[in-house]
Scaffold this motif. Structure first.
Motif, PDB file in Angstrom:
ATOM      1  N   HIS A   1     -24.340 -65.365  96.423  1.00  0.00           N
ATOM      2  CA  HIS A   1     -22.936 -64.844  97.733  1.00  0.00           C
ATOM      3  C   HIS A   1     -23.154 -64.729  98.620  1.00  0.00           C
ATOM      4  O   HIS A   1     -24.677 -63.872  99.446  1.00  0.00           O
ATOM      5  N   TYR A   2     -22.410 -64.867  99.540  1.00  0.00           N
ATOM      6  CA  TYR A   2     -22.810 -64.367 101.368  1.00  0.00           C
ATOM      7  C   TYR A   2     -21.449 -64.440 102.130  1.00  0.00           C
ATOM      8  O   TYR A   2     -20.290 -64.645 101.012  1.00  0.00           O
ATOM      9  N   GLN A   3     -21.105 -63.651 103.360  1.00  0.00           N
ATOM     10  CA  GLN A   3     -19.989 -63.384 103.562  1.00  0.00           C
ATOM     11  C   GLN A   3     -20.129 -64.066 105.460  1.00  0.00           C
ATOM     12  O   GLN A   3     -20.609 -64.691 106.002  1.00  0.00           O
TER      13      GLN A   3
ATOM     14  N   THR B   1     -16.230 -63.802 101.151  1.00  0.00           N
ATOM     15  CA  THR B   1     -16.739 -63.849 100.538  1.00  0.00           C
ATOM     16  C   THR B   1     -17.529 -64.929 100.296  1.00  0.00           C
ATOM     17  O   THR B   1     -16.036 -65.146  98.922  1.00  0.00           O
TER      18      THR B   1
ATOM     19  N   THR C   1     -18.732 -68.348  97.390  1.00  0.00           N
ATOM     20  CA  THR C   1     -20.075 -68.357  96.921  1.00  0.00           C
ATOM     21  C   THR C   1     -20.902 -69.878  96.956  1.00  0.00           C
ATOM     22  O   THR C   1     -20.352 -70.625  96.975  1.00  0.00           O
TER      23      THR C   1
ATOM     24  N   ARG D   1     -22.910 -59.425  96.175  1.00  0.00           N
ATOM     25  CA  ARG D   1     -24.182 -60.326  96.984  1.00  0.00           C
ATOM     26  C   ARG D   1     -25.498 -60.052  96.211  1.00  0.00           C
ATOM     27  O   ARG D   1     -25.403 -58.832  95.781  1.00  0.00           O
TER      28      ARG D   1
END
Length: 651
Positions: free
Chosen positions: A199-201, A496, A498, A641
């Motif tokens: 996961h990252y934003q 967010t 994925t 995350r």
């Protein structure tokens, strides 16, 4: 993609900042390891730590907007017009002709002819045909046929087929396939891809439109019509018919009839009949019948059914189901097999990653299956079938049958009869009759009658009427209204996302399978069969039958017959005859009559007149106005995350 590239640049810049300072002339290339001095220094360094991803949950907030509606009521005045009706009564005079009825009686004389009926008896002669019956005997011969029955017996021969059965044994060889099953095990290697989620934003810009409301006022002109009523007078001419009565006299002639009577004598001849009686004696034959019963023997044949059983041989096709086992081999399948991979160390990231092996195709035979099915084996055999049928058998019986015959006997009987003869006699009588006739007489009478004629009279009256017309009026009213325009606003939020990738793993399993082969076995079975032969045989039986012949017999019977003769007789009857004569009578009748006289009368009536007036009325009503505002509120949400963490590994 641009966001990921920026993130990687950020990571590389952090690593460069953490490293030791490099020489500017060589761009840091002098900081790499020098050439190998000893063989031990050229060995690949042993990794003592592993990188793992640990999940971290973070709390975030974002601002959202929702619309809030508010309704306000504003008072507004408006005018309506109500119609008011007023009714007034006006006095008006008019003339009416009232009828006056006068009754009076008139006496009228008239003559009536009244009928007078008289009844007399008149003598009439007529002839009647009287029937006389004579009875006598007639002999009628006739013939009858009497049946005579005789019993006979005859021999009947017929041929019967008798079955003869012979049994024998036949050897039938057959073959049976016996399955032999063997167990095997093979090793199967396959590759499994294990998914890894990361996961990252990413920041996302969006625009929100905020409504701005403005109040305005506009003027609306409108026109109303007011009704104005104006009275005026109109002269209406009218005509009245006045009756004028006059009396007159007229002569009416009429005729009366006077009745005169005249008497005269009439001679009427008539006839009478006198009866004379005579007695006669005669003899009549009378025949009587006597019944005699004789018993005659007679043979009767009745039939009795008896069962007869017959055997016959039939060939019947039969068989049985046998179970047969067959082996069906499995299909040949081509599978993709990947060879074992290797781990390769990456010096840039200080991590090891897995490199899969090459992919090869192999042909694999799938395990077969055993199928059992039933096969019909036909067989023919002879069977003895018994049939039972009913046969009629005659039975003779002697019966005494009674026969009735009639015996006639004739006797003479003495009879007496009386005859009547009519003797005719002529007579004359005198009757007095009356003759009536009418004599006319002329008269004249005076009749009074009244005539009426209408004389017109012209008059004039004044009538007040009303005339209505509308007058337009102009007005102006103010109307408030609201306008709304949307103002855009820029906002930013973190989204967010994925990213998922797969890590290959090699696994091995053992698959058991079976093989089957068939072994042939020879067998022999013995079958008993039958052979049937039909042998003819001659059988003789006696059949009873009856013959019939007719014998002629002569008979005589006596019939009584009658002859009718008609003898004329003269009879006398008295018939009533009615005569009518007219008698004049004087009568009087009182007639009720009436005459109508019209009398003028002056009356007064009230005539209603309706006037309309428009009255203005002012009302107040509440007008709703709805306004909308965007209200901000905060929403909390969680973001998960994964953070890379180095974990020491055992050498």
């Amino acid at each position: 993609m641009r966001n990921q590239f920026g993130l990687w640049l950020f990571v590389v810049g952090g690593l460069v900042a953490m490293a030791e300072p490099a020489l500017a002339g060589h761009c840091g290339t002098c900081r790499y390891p020098r050439g190998c001095v000893t063989p031990d220094q050229c060995v690949t360094p042993v990794v003592t730590s592993t990188v793992q991803y640990q999940p971290v949950i973070e709390q975030h907030q974002k601002v959202c907007y929702r619309p809030v509606y508010k309704t306000e009521y504003t008072p507004e005045q408006y005018t309506t017009y109500r119609t008011v009706r007023e009714t007034n009564l006006t006095t008006e005079k008019y003339t009416v002709q009232r009828p006056v009825i006068e009754h009076f009686d008139t006496v009228r004389n008239y003559t009536v002819n009244r009928p007078v009926y008289e009844t007399h008896l008149q003598e009439q002669q007529y002839t009647v045909m009287k029937p006389v019956t004579h009875t006598f005997q007639v002999a009628v011969p006739y013939c009858t046929m009497r049946p005579v029955y005789e019993q006979h017996v005859r021999d009947v021969s017929h041929t019967v087929m008798r079955p003869h059965v012979e049994e024998y044994t036949v050897a039938v060889p057959y073959c049976v396939m016996r399955p032999v099953v063997e167990q095997h095990i093979r090793t199967h290697t396959y590759v499994v891809n294990r998914p890894v989620v990361e996961h990252y934003q990413v920041p996302v810009m969006y625009t929100v439109n905020r409504p701005v409301y403005e109040q305005h006022v506009r003027e609306i002109p409108y026109t109303t019509h007011r009704v104005v009523t104006e009275p005026y007078c109109v002269e209406v001419p009218y005509c009245v018919m006045k009756p004028v009565y006059e009396t007159h006299t007229k002569d009416v002639p009429y005729t009366t009839w006077r009745t005169e009577t005249q008497e005269y004598q009439v001679a009427v001849p008539y006839c009478t009949v006198r009866p004379e009686y005579t007695t006669q004696t005669y003899y009549t034959p009378v025949t009587t019948y006597r019944t005699e019963v004789d018993y005659v023997p007679q043979q009767r044949v009745s039939y009795v059914t008896e069962p007869v059983v017959t055997e016959r041989v039939e060939k019947v096709c039969s068989g049985r189901f046998e179970t047969v086992t067959e082996y069906v081999p499995g299909p040949v399948v081509t599978r993709a097999v990947r060879s074992p991979g290797t781990c390769v160390f990456d010096p840039c990231t200080c991590t090891s990653h897995y490199v899969p092996g090459c992919l090869t195709h192999q042909t694999v035979q799938c395990p077969g299956r055993t199928v059992c099915k039933k096969v019909w084996v036909p067989h023919e055999e002879c069977r003895v079938v018994k049939e039972c049928r009913m046969v009629c058998k005659p039975v003779c019986t002697t019966v005494q049958v009674p026969v009735c015959r009639k015996v006639c006997q004739t006797e003479m009987k003495t009879c007496t009869r009386t005859t009547c003869r009519l003797v005719k006699e002529q007579h004359v009588r005198y009757e007095t009759r009356t003759h009536c006739y009418k004599v006319p007489e002329q008269h004249v009478r005076q009749v009074c009658y009244t005539t009426c004629r209408m004389v017109p009279e012209y008059h004039t009256r004044t009538v007040t009427r009303h005339r209505c017309y509308t007058v337009p009026e102009c007005h102006v009213r103010r109307v408030c209204y609201t306008t709304c325009r949307m103002v855009p606003e820029q906002h930013c939020k973190m989204v967010t996302r994925t990213r998922c990738y797969s890590v290959p793993e090699v696994k091995t399993c053992e698959i058991p399978y079976k093989t089957c082969r068939w072994e042939k076995e020879e067998h022999v079975r013995y079958v008993t069969r039958r052979h049937c032969t039909m042998i003819p045989e001659t059988v003789t039986r006696q059949v009873c039958y009856t013959t019939c012949r007719h014998v002629k017999e002569e008979h005589v019977r006596y019939e009584t017959r009658c002859v009718v003769e008609r003898v004329p007789e003269v009879c006398v009857r008295h018939v009533p005859v009615t005569t009518c004569r007219w008698v004049c009578e004087q009568k009087q009748q009182v007639i009720h009559q009436c005459r109508v006289n019209y009398v003028c009368e002056e009356r007064v009536r009230c005539v209603p007149h309706t006037t309309c007036t428009v009255v203005p009325e002012t009302h107040c009503r509440m007008v709703p106005h709805t306004s909308c505002q965007m209200e901000a509120y905060t929403v909390n949400y969680c973001v998960k995350r994964y953070v890379p963490v180095c974990v020491p590994a055992c050498p």
